[in-house]
Design a protein around this motif. Structure first.
Motif, PDB file in Angstrom:
ATOM      1  N   PRO A   1       0.813  -1.218   0.000  1.00 56.70           N
ATOM      2  CA  PRO A   1       0.000   0.000   0.000  1.00 56.70           C
ATOM      3  C   PRO A   1       0.848   1.272   0.000  1.00 56.70           C
ATOM      4  O   PRO A   1       1.955   1.297   0.517  1.00 56.70           O
ATOM      5  N   ILE A   2       0.284   2.305  -0.605  1.00 56.86           N
ATOM      6  CA  ILE A   2       0.883   3.637  -0.593  1.00 56.86           C
ATOM      7  C   ILE A   2       0.081   4.453   0.407  1.00 56.86           C
ATOM      8  O   ILE A   2      -1.150   4.447   0.372  1.00 56.86           O
TER       9      ILE A   2
ATOM     10  N   ARG B   1       5.420   0.835   0.535  1.00 59.49           N
ATOM     11  CA  ARG B   1       5.956  -0.390   1.128  1.00 59.49           C
ATOM     12  C   ARG B   1       6.108  -1.434   0.036  1.00 59.49           C
ATOM     13  O   ARG B   1       5.161  -1.707  -0.707  1.00 59.49           O
ATOM     14  N   LEU B   2       7.291  -2.015  -0.037  1.00 61.76           N
ATOM     15  CA  LEU B   2       7.556  -3.111  -0.966  1.00 61.76           C
ATOM     16  C   LEU B   2       7.852  -4.361  -0.155  1.00 61.76           C
ATOM     17  O   LEU B   2       8.533  -4.302   0.874  1.00 61.76           O
TER      18      LEU B   2
ATOM     19  N   ILE C   1       3.763   9.023  -9.775  1.00 63.65           N
ATOM     20  CA  ILE C   1       4.235   9.835  -8.655  1.00 63.65           C
ATOM     21  C   ILE C   1       5.692  10.232  -8.888  1.00 63.65           C
ATOM     22  O   ILE C   1       6.541   9.388  -9.187  1.00 63.65           O
ATOM     23  N   SER C   2       5.988  11.528  -8.722  1.00 62.89           N
ATOM     24  CA  SER C   2       7.336  12.028  -9.015  1.00 62.89           C
ATOM     25  C   SER C   2       8.228  12.141  -7.784  1.00 62.89           C
ATOM     26  O   SER C   2       9.401  12.495  -7.902  1.00 62.89           O
ATOM     27  N   LYS C   3       7.710  11.838  -6.598  1.00 63.65           N
ATOM     28  CA  LYS C   3       8.516  11.905  -5.379  1.00 63.65           C
ATOM     29  C   LYS C   3       7.871  11.021  -4.310  1.00 63.65           C
ATOM     30  O   LYS C   3       6.661  11.048  -4.137  1.00 63.65           O
ATOM     31  N   TYR C   4       8.700  10.264  -3.597  1.00 65.34           N
ATOM     32  CA  TYR C   4       8.237   9.445  -2.475  1.00 65.34           C
ATOM     33  C   TYR C   4       8.909   9.917  -1.200  1.00 65.34           C
ATOM     34  O   TYR C   4      10.113  10.201  -1.186  1.00 65.34           O
ATOM     35  N   ARG C   5       8.130  10.006  -0.150  1.00 62.87           N
ATOM     36  CA  ARG C   5       8.675  10.378   1.148  1.00 62.87           C
ATOM     37  C   ARG C   5       9.616   9.284   1.639  1.00 62.87           C
ATOM     38  O   ARG C   5      10.669   9.551   2.187  1.00 62.87           O
TER      39      ARG C   5
END
Length: 150
Positions: free
Chosen positions: A86-87, A96-97, A125-129
């Motif tokens: 889930p994102i 989460r992978l 999505i261009s950026k992940y926290r």
């Protein structure tokens, strides 16, 4: 006297046989933590985790998430399967992978082995926290601030 000695010897022999006989006892259940141990992640350690985003094609608003790292496994007979989890709903989101080492059929040399692994996923999505990597509920790595590279 001879007859009493034989009777005593027979009695002692009977006691010896009875003491060696297997007694039947009620088997105790296997503790839950022992049962679950076989389902635990076989990864001994992990290292060298990197995550980045790139534009692999010219399509506007399309990016590719790349994750790579190195796993230490008990032998080289494992195939790594990745699953995107889930994102979260924060901005920028976190991902989460989940990776699951699957043991291949057949024989293998029993030697601790470092295996490089990687995962790619198309995303808008261009950026992940952050990107967290899990194996059987254990967090192996958390890579923060995953951004677009040139």
């Amino acid at each position: 006297m001879y007859k009493q000695s034989l009777q005593l010897l027979g009695f002692l022999f009977t006691l010896l046989l009875l003491s060696c006989a297997k007694t039947v006892t009620k088997s105790q259940p296997i503790p839950e933590n022992v049962v679950k141990q076989k389902d635990l992640c076989p990864i001994i350690s992990s290292d060298k985790w990197h995550a980045w985003l790139d534009k692999y094609n010219q399509k506007e608003g399309s990016f590719r998430l790349n994750v790579s790292g190195e796993l230490t496994l008990p032998n080289p007979a494992y195939h790594i399967e990745w699953t995107a989890g889930p994102i979260d709903r924060m901005y920028p989101p976190g991902l989460r992978l989940f990776l699951k080492p699957k043991k291949r059929d057949g024989m293998s040399i029993q030697v601790i082995t470092d295996i490089p692994t990687s995962y790619q996923m198309d995303t808008p999505i261009s950026k992940y926290r952050y990107v967290s990597i899990y194996c059987e509920g254990v967090e192996l790595a958390k890579i923060e601030n995953v951004v677009l590279t040139d």
